[in-house]
Scaffold this motif. Structure first.
Motif, PDB file in Angstrom:
ATOM      1  N   ALA A 264      21.989  14.056  37.663  1.00  0.00           N
ATOM      2  CA  ALA A 264      21.468  15.019  37.446  1.00  0.00           C
ATOM      3  C   ALA A 264      22.322  16.542  37.857  1.00  0.00           C
ATOM      4  CB  ALA A 264      20.246  15.232  38.350  1.00  0.00           C
ATOM      5  N   ALA A 265      23.370  16.338  38.820  1.00  0.00           N
ATOM      6  CA  ALA A 265      24.071  17.264  39.376  1.00  0.00           C
ATOM      7  C   ALA A 265      25.433  16.983  39.535  1.00  0.00           C
ATOM      8  CB  ALA A 265      23.531  17.527  40.603  1.00  0.00           C
ATOM      9  N   ARG A 266      26.381  17.932  39.263  1.00  0.00           N
ATOM     10  CA  ARG A 266      27.770  17.775  39.403  1.00  0.00           C
ATOM     11  C   ARG A 266      28.104  18.091  41.038  1.00  0.00           C
ATOM     12  NH1 ARG A 266      29.659  21.527  34.585  1.00  0.00           N
ATOM     13  NH2 ARG A 266      28.296  22.734  35.802  1.00  0.00           N
ATOM     14  N   SER A 267      29.338  17.504  41.205  1.00  0.00           N
ATOM     15  CA  SER A 267      29.868  17.741  42.589  1.00  0.00           C
ATOM     16  C   SER A 267      29.880  19.128  43.178  1.00  0.00           C
ATOM     17  CB  SER A 267      31.377  17.299  42.494  1.00  0.00           C
ATOM     18  OG  SER A 267      32.124  17.677  43.814  1.00  0.00           O
ATOM     19  N   GLY A 268      29.453  19.404  44.236  1.00  0.00           N
ATOM     20  CA  GLY A 268      29.126  20.973  44.630  1.00  0.00           C
ATOM     21  C   GLY A 268      28.101  21.572  44.458  1.00  0.00           C
ATOM     22  N   GLU A 269      27.016  21.166  43.611  1.00  0.00           N
ATOM     23  CA  GLU A 269      25.767  21.578  43.062  1.00  0.00           C
ATOM     24  C   GLU A 269      24.892  21.302  44.131  1.00  0.00           C
ATOM     25  OE1 GLU A 269      26.137  22.412  38.330  1.00  0.00           O
ATOM     26  OE2 GLU A 269      25.378  20.520  38.909  1.00  0.00           O
ATOM     27  N   GLU A 270      23.559  21.880  43.858  1.00  0.00           N
ATOM     28  CA  GLU A 270      22.508  21.772  45.176  1.00  0.00           C
ATOM     29  C   GLU A 270      21.547  20.786  44.608  1.00  0.00           C
ATOM     30  OE1 GLU A 270      22.987  26.441  46.826  1.00  0.00           O
ATOM     31  OE2 GLU A 270      21.143  25.509  45.914  1.00  0.00           O
ATOM     32  N   ILE A 271      20.990  20.129  45.624  1.00  0.00           N
ATOM     33  CA  ILE A 271      19.731  19.154  45.743  1.00  0.00           C
ATOM     34  C   ILE A 271      18.851  19.920  46.524  1.00  0.00           C
ATOM     35  CG2 ILE A 271      20.639  17.516  47.115  1.00  0.00           C
ATOM     36  CD1 ILE A 271      18.713  15.325  46.030  1.00  0.00           C
ATOM     37  N   TRP A 272      17.732  19.831  45.894  1.00  0.00           N
ATOM     38  CA  TRP A 272      16.535  20.765  46.707  1.00  0.00           C
ATOM     39  C   TRP A 272      15.692  19.528  47.248  1.00  0.00           C
ATOM     40  CZ3 TRP A 272      15.071  25.809  43.906  1.00  0.00           C
ATOM     41  CH2 TRP A 272      16.321  26.701  43.703  1.00  0.00           C
ATOM     42  N   ALA A 273      15.237  19.359  48.400  1.00  0.00           N
ATOM     43  CA  ALA A 273      14.323  18.342  48.645  1.00  0.00           C
ATOM     44  C   ALA A 273      13.656  18.807  50.196  1.00  0.00           C
ATOM     45  CB  ALA A 273      14.906  16.957  48.691  1.00  0.00           C
ATOM     46  N   HIS A 274      12.629  17.968  50.553  1.00  0.00           N
ATOM     47  CA  HIS A 274      12.140  18.083  51.717  1.00  0.00           C
ATOM     48  C   HIS A 274      12.906  17.642  52.846  1.00  0.00           C
ATOM     49  CE1 HIS A 274       9.182  17.790  55.051  1.00  0.00           C
ATOM     50  NE2 HIS A 274       8.389  18.427  54.421  1.00  0.00           N
ATOM     51  N   GLU A 275      12.925  18.123  54.135  1.00  0.00           N
ATOM     52  CA  GLU A 275      13.674  17.595  55.283  1.00  0.00           C
ATOM     53  C   GLU A 275      13.412  16.196  55.336  1.00  0.00           C
ATOM     54  OE1 GLU A 275      13.098  20.294  58.641  1.00  0.00           O
ATOM     55  OE2 GLU A 275      11.136  19.555  58.829  1.00  0.00           O
TER      56      GLU A 275
ATOM     57  N   GLY B  94       7.182  21.304  55.913  1.00  0.00           N
ATOM     58  CA  GLY B  94       5.702  21.361  55.585  1.00  0.00           C
ATOM     59  C   GLY B  94       5.146  19.996  55.223  1.00  0.00           C
ATOM     60  N   PRO B  95       4.106  20.298  54.895  1.00  0.00           N
ATOM     61  CA  PRO B  95       3.137  19.134  54.543  1.00  0.00           C
ATOM     62  C   PRO B  95       3.437  18.419  53.522  1.00  0.00           C
ATOM     63  CG  PRO B  95       1.595  21.086  54.372  1.00  0.00           C
ATOM     64  CD  PRO B  95       3.025  21.579  54.555  1.00  0.00           C
ATOM     65  N   GLU B  96       3.859  19.246  52.469  1.00  0.00           N
ATOM     66  CA  GLU B  96       3.979  18.552  50.917  1.00  0.00           C
ATOM     67  C   GLU B  96       5.518  18.276  50.486  1.00  0.00           C
ATOM     68  OE1 GLU B  96       1.681  19.605  47.587  1.00  0.00           O
ATOM     69  OE2 GLU B  96       0.122  20.081  48.810  1.00  0.00           O
ATOM     70  N   SER B  97       5.548  17.249  49.867  1.00  0.00           N
ATOM     71  CA  SER B  97       6.806  16.915  49.399  1.00  0.00           C
ATOM     72  C   SER B  97       7.436  17.929  48.198  1.00  0.00           C
ATOM     73  CB  SER B  97       6.899  15.512  48.688  1.00  0.00           C
ATOM     74  OG  SER B  97       7.635  15.328  47.635  1.00  0.00           O
ATOM     75  N   ALA B  98       6.562  18.868  47.770  1.00  0.00           N
ATOM     76  CA  ALA B  98       6.922  19.642  46.915  1.00  0.00           C
ATOM     77  C   ALA B  98       7.176  21.177  47.879  1.00  0.00           C
ATOM     78  CB  ALA B  98       5.915  19.996  45.928  1.00  0.00           C
ATOM     79  N   PRO B  99       8.111  21.904  47.583  1.00  0.00           N
ATOM     80  CA  PRO B  99       8.332  23.253  48.193  1.00  0.00           C
ATOM     81  C   PRO B  99       7.195  24.048  47.631  1.00  0.00           C
ATOM     82  CG  PRO B  99      10.138  23.175  46.563  1.00  0.00           C
ATOM     83  CD  PRO B  99       9.214  21.602  46.242  1.00  0.00           C
ATOM     84  N   GLU B 100       7.003  24.961  48.632  1.00  0.00           N
ATOM     85  CA  GLU B 100       6.082  26.059  48.145  1.00  0.00           C
ATOM     86  C   GLU B 100       6.893  27.250  47.236  1.00  0.00           C
ATOM     87  OE1 GLU B 100       4.723  28.120  51.858  1.00  0.00           O
ATOM     88  OE2 GLU B 100       3.745  26.357  52.575  1.00  0.00           O
ATOM     89  N   GLN B 101       5.956  27.739  46.303  1.00  0.00           N
ATOM     90  CA  GLN B 101       6.504  28.890  45.351  1.00  0.00           C
ATOM     91  C   GLN B 101       7.473  29.850  46.109  1.00  0.00           C
ATOM     92  OE1 GLN B 101       6.234  27.839  42.254  1.00  0.00           O
ATOM     93  NE2 GLN B 101       7.669  29.458  41.716  1.00  0.00           N
ATOM     94  N   GLY B 102       7.073  30.351  47.316  1.00  0.00           N
ATOM     95  CA  GLY B 102       7.765  31.340  47.807  1.00  0.00           C
ATOM     96  C   GLY B 102       9.099  30.853  47.928  1.00  0.00           C
TER      97      GLY B 102
ATOM     98  N   ARG C 282       3.571  19.628  39.326  1.00  0.00           N
ATOM     99  CA  ARG C 282       3.450  20.158  37.918  1.00  0.00           C
ATOM    100  C   ARG C 282       4.116  21.718  38.022  1.00  0.00           C
ATOM    101  NH1 ARG C 282      -2.358  18.494  37.746  1.00  0.00           N
ATOM    102  NH2 ARG C 282      -2.387  16.596  36.704  1.00  0.00           N
ATOM    103  N   ARG C 283       3.728  22.447  39.061  1.00  0.00           N
ATOM    104  CA  ARG C 283       4.414  23.565  39.311  1.00  0.00           C
ATOM    105  C   ARG C 283       5.920  23.639  39.863  1.00  0.00           C
ATOM    106  NH1 ARG C 283       5.381  25.530  44.294  1.00  0.00           N
ATOM    107  NH2 ARG C 283       3.988  24.051  45.316  1.00  0.00           N
ATOM    108  N   VAL C 284       6.300  22.627  40.501  1.00  0.00           N
ATOM    109  CA  VAL C 284       7.824  22.219  40.475  1.00  0.00           C
ATOM    110  C   VAL C 284       8.380  22.092  38.965  1.00  0.00           C
ATOM    111  CG1 VAL C 284       9.546  21.009  41.459  1.00  0.00           C
ATOM    112  CG2 VAL C 284       7.742  22.181  43.058  1.00  0.00           C
ATOM    113  N   ALA C 285       7.789  21.265  38.396  1.00  0.00           N
ATOM    114  CA  ALA C 285       8.438  21.039  37.171  1.00  0.00           C
ATOM    115  C   ALA C 285       8.562  22.148  36.043  1.00  0.00           C
ATOM    116  CB  ALA C 285       7.369  19.798  36.415  1.00  0.00           C
ATOM    117  N   ALA C 286       7.463  22.947  36.118  1.00  0.00           N
ATOM    118  CA  ALA C 286       7.692  24.099  35.178  1.00  0.00           C
ATOM    119  C   ALA C 286       8.500  25.203  35.652  1.00  0.00           C
ATOM    120  CB  ALA C 286       5.960  24.740  35.375  1.00  0.00           C
ATOM    121  N   PHE C 287       8.683  25.191  37.027  1.00  0.00           N
ATOM    122  CA  PHE C 287       9.747  26.114  37.501  1.00  0.00           C
ATOM    123  C   PHE C 287      11.064  25.546  37.152  1.00  0.00           C
ATOM    124  CE2 PHE C 287      12.986  27.049  40.943  1.00  0.00           C
ATOM    125  CZ  PHE C 287      12.671  28.246  41.331  1.00  0.00           C
TER     126      PHE C 287
END
Ligand SMILES: Cc1ncc(COP(=O)(O)O)c(C=O)c1O
Length: 344
Positions: free
Chosen positions: A75-86, A111-119, A156-161
């Motif tokens: 999904a990503a090339r070297s040096g790119e970012e992966i966003w995930a819960h800590e 946070g409590p969810e595996s998905a990040p908040e919209q903010g 769903r929200r993360v997928a749309a984003f």
């Protein structure tokens, strides 16, 4: 059961041993060389998994760990970012593979969810055209997440984003079977919006080995090459894939029993001195008094019940295929006795 095994092993749902019927299915499996894509049982498992998850194709992998790492690598090339819960498994519990193998920059949230908040998403996506900034590429979600079932709204929200900003979404669904069971939705619904999905056959389903990565056909074709790069090409893998196929046929429906048993165990333990317990799908998370968790684990072990301290005040117990209904009452009584011994 091996002589040194605990009588009631609640450490993980990875502890299950194949049932006699599963072993028979494995012994009788039709096999071929899967590196040449000639193993009919592996083929059948991959097709069945893809169909269940509502994706075009799937690839059998030796582990969920490998499936996750392949997903990140593609999904990503070297040096790119992966966003995930800590606390995401893909970041913290896979030997830093996303950094070592794919050389990605992790960006984490809590946070409590595996998905990040919209903010958080809105903030992080700002300034990505700045020349100093690493490029975001992948958002990784998890369900169940530390045993807890994640509502699908976040996904769903993360997928749309992600679609809006050209990012990929990976779902570590090692326990997606448990999540779908708890949510009362199909596996395809639980996987919706994710470009790649990991599922694992050797946890709640009770197969001895293996996981799968499901995605569109082209991604799975590339995943097959990535699996080979990692040394994960297997030969007559139908022997183990047959265990996973058997599990899909016979052990999917019964996951609701594990959840109900976890609930009963949590209720029993909440009555024990110094403990409060909560059932999260097939897991029971028991809170002890500060610093008491390792002592409780030791005392329970002396009673023939194995569980794990995941924090100084937290013990985890996992209900699975090898835990019978009668084990629940027995485990509740023995752990209560262990808790009482700490008070004495
Ligand atoms: C959420 C999650 N993802 C991935 C994995 C990796 O599974 P395995 O070690 O079987 O490859 C685990 C293992 O427990 C897990 O809990």
């Amino acid at each position: 059961m091996p002589a040194n095994a605990p009588e009631i092993d609640l450490r993980s749902d990875t502890m299950t041993r194949p049932t006699p019927e599963m072993r028979r299915a494995m012994a009788e499996a039709e096999v071929g060389d899967d590196v040449f894509e000639e193993d009919p049982t592996v083929r059948a498992l991959e097709e069945r998994t893809a169909e269940l998850l509502g994706k075009e194709a799937a690839l059998y992998t030796p582990s969920a760990h490998m499936a996750n790492q392949i997903a990140a690598y593609l999904a990503a090339r070297s040096g790119e970012e992966i966003w995930a819960h800590e606390l995401a498994h893909i970041l913290g519990n896979e030997q830093g593979g996303t950094s070592v193998l794919s050389r990605l920059l992790p960006r984490t949230f809590s946070g409590p969810e595996s998905a990040p908040e919209q903010g958080w998403l809105d903030k992080l996506i700002q300034g990505t055209d700045d020349v100093h900034r690493a490029q975001p590429a992948l958002i990784s979600l998890e369900n169940t997440f530390t045993g807890r079932v994640m509502p699908l709204e976040g996904q769903r929200r993360v997928a749309a984003f992600a679609r809006e900003h050209g990012l990929k979404v990976h779902l570590d669904g090692s326990r997606l079977w448990n999540a779908a069971t708890a949510l009362g939705v199909s596996l395809a619904e639980a996987a919706e919006g994710a470009d790649t999905v990991t599922v694992c056959f050797s946890k709640g389903l009770g197969a001895p080995v293996g996981a799968a990565l499901a995605a569109d056909r082209d991604t799975v074709r590339r995943a097959r090459r990535a699996r080979k790069l990692l040394g994960g090409g297997m030969r007559q893998a139908g022997i183990i894939a047959a265990g996973a196929l058997y599990a899909l046929d016979h052990h999917l429906e019964r996951l609701a029993d594990d959840h109900a048993r976890a609930q009963r165990l949590a209720e029993a333990l909440s009555a024990a001195p110094g403990l409060s317990a909560e059932a999260l799908t097939n897991m029971v998370i028991a809170k002890t008094e500060p610093g008491q968790a390792p002592k409780l684990v030791e005392a329970a072990g002396a009673q023939g019940v194995a569980c794990i301290a995941i924090a100084p005040d937290t013990v985890r117990m996992v209900v699975h295929l090898d835990i019978a209904e009668s084990d629940i009452g027995e485990a509740g009584a023995r752990i209560t006795k262990a808790a009482e011994s700490l008070k004495a």
